[in-house]
Design a protein around this motif. Structure first.
Motif, short mmCIF file in Angstrom:
data_model
loop_
_atom_site.label_atom_id
_atom_site.label_comp_id
_atom_site.label_asym_id
_atom_site.label_seq_id
_atom_site.Cartn_x
_atom_site.Cartn_y
_atom_site.Cartn_z
N GLU A 1 -1.75 5.78 -2.55
CA GLU A 1 -0.86 5.92 -3.98
C GLU A 1 -1.84 6.43 -4.94
N ARG B 1 -2.70 1.94 1.98
CA ARG B 1 -1.63 2.20 1.18
C ARG B 1 -1.67 2.44 -0.38
N GLY B 2 -2.73 1.60 -0.67
CA GLY B 2 -3.09 1.62 -2.05
C GLY B 2 -3.96 2.82 -2.71
N GLU C 1 -2.33 10.19 -4.60
CA GLU C 1 -1.13 10.83 -4.96
C GLU C 1 -1.08 10.93 -6.50
N ARG C 2 -1.63 9.93 -7.30
CA ARG C 2 -1.61 9.61 -8.72
C ARG C 2 -2.68 11.14 -9.22
N ASP D 1 -2.55 -3.36 -7.73
CA ASP D 1 -1.13 -4.10 -6.96
C ASP D 1 -1.07 -4.24 -5.64
N TYR D 2 -2.16 -3.82 -4.98
CA TYR D 2 -2.48 -4.17 -3.50
C TYR D 2 -3.49 -5.17 -3.05
N VAL E 1 -4.32 1.32 -9.62
CA VAL E 1 -3.49 0.80 -8.65
C VAL E 1 -3.78 -0.23 -7.59
N SER F 1 -8.04 5.07 -9.06
CA SER F 1 -6.85 4.45 -9.89
C SER F 1 -7.01 2.85 -9.80
#
Length: 98
Positions: free
Chosen positions: A50, A46-47, A53-54, A27-28, A24, A22
């Motif tokens: 996430e 953490r990224g 989980e997506r 964002d990290y 995402v 992803s």
């Protein structure tokens, strides 16, 4: 789901290309930024969690490649002091500037 790679330069000058399922990770982490090893491990873990989980939300199962990337980062990071600096040298695809 768009996937991406990001590259890190470790304190000894070695580089590692990492996979995320992803975008995402933008964002990290940020290209060109220096992080301590400890902060990089935390942010990337953490990224990638996430991102995984997506994948789970969309397909019904977690991304094993994200878990593998997390393990490879942790293994590489264990060679260095937590306060040593790393640099994010690239993120592909890059986010478009607005």
């Amino acid at each position: 789901m768009p996937e991406m790679t990001f590259e890190v330069r470790w304190p000894d000058g070695s580089t590692q290309r990492c996979y995320s399922p992803s975008l995402v990770m933008h964002d990290y982490l940020c290209t060109g930024t220096h992080y301590t090893v400890g902060e990089f491990v935390d942010r990337s873990t953490r990224g990638l969690a996430e991102a995984s989980e997506r994948v789970r939300a969309k397909f019904g199962f977690a991304c094993t490649s994200a878990a593998d990337t997390t393990e490879r980062i942790a293994g590489a990071a264990a060679r260095f002091p937590q306060q040593a600096l790393i640099q994010i040298t690239g993120m592909h695809p890059a986010l478009e500037q607005s």
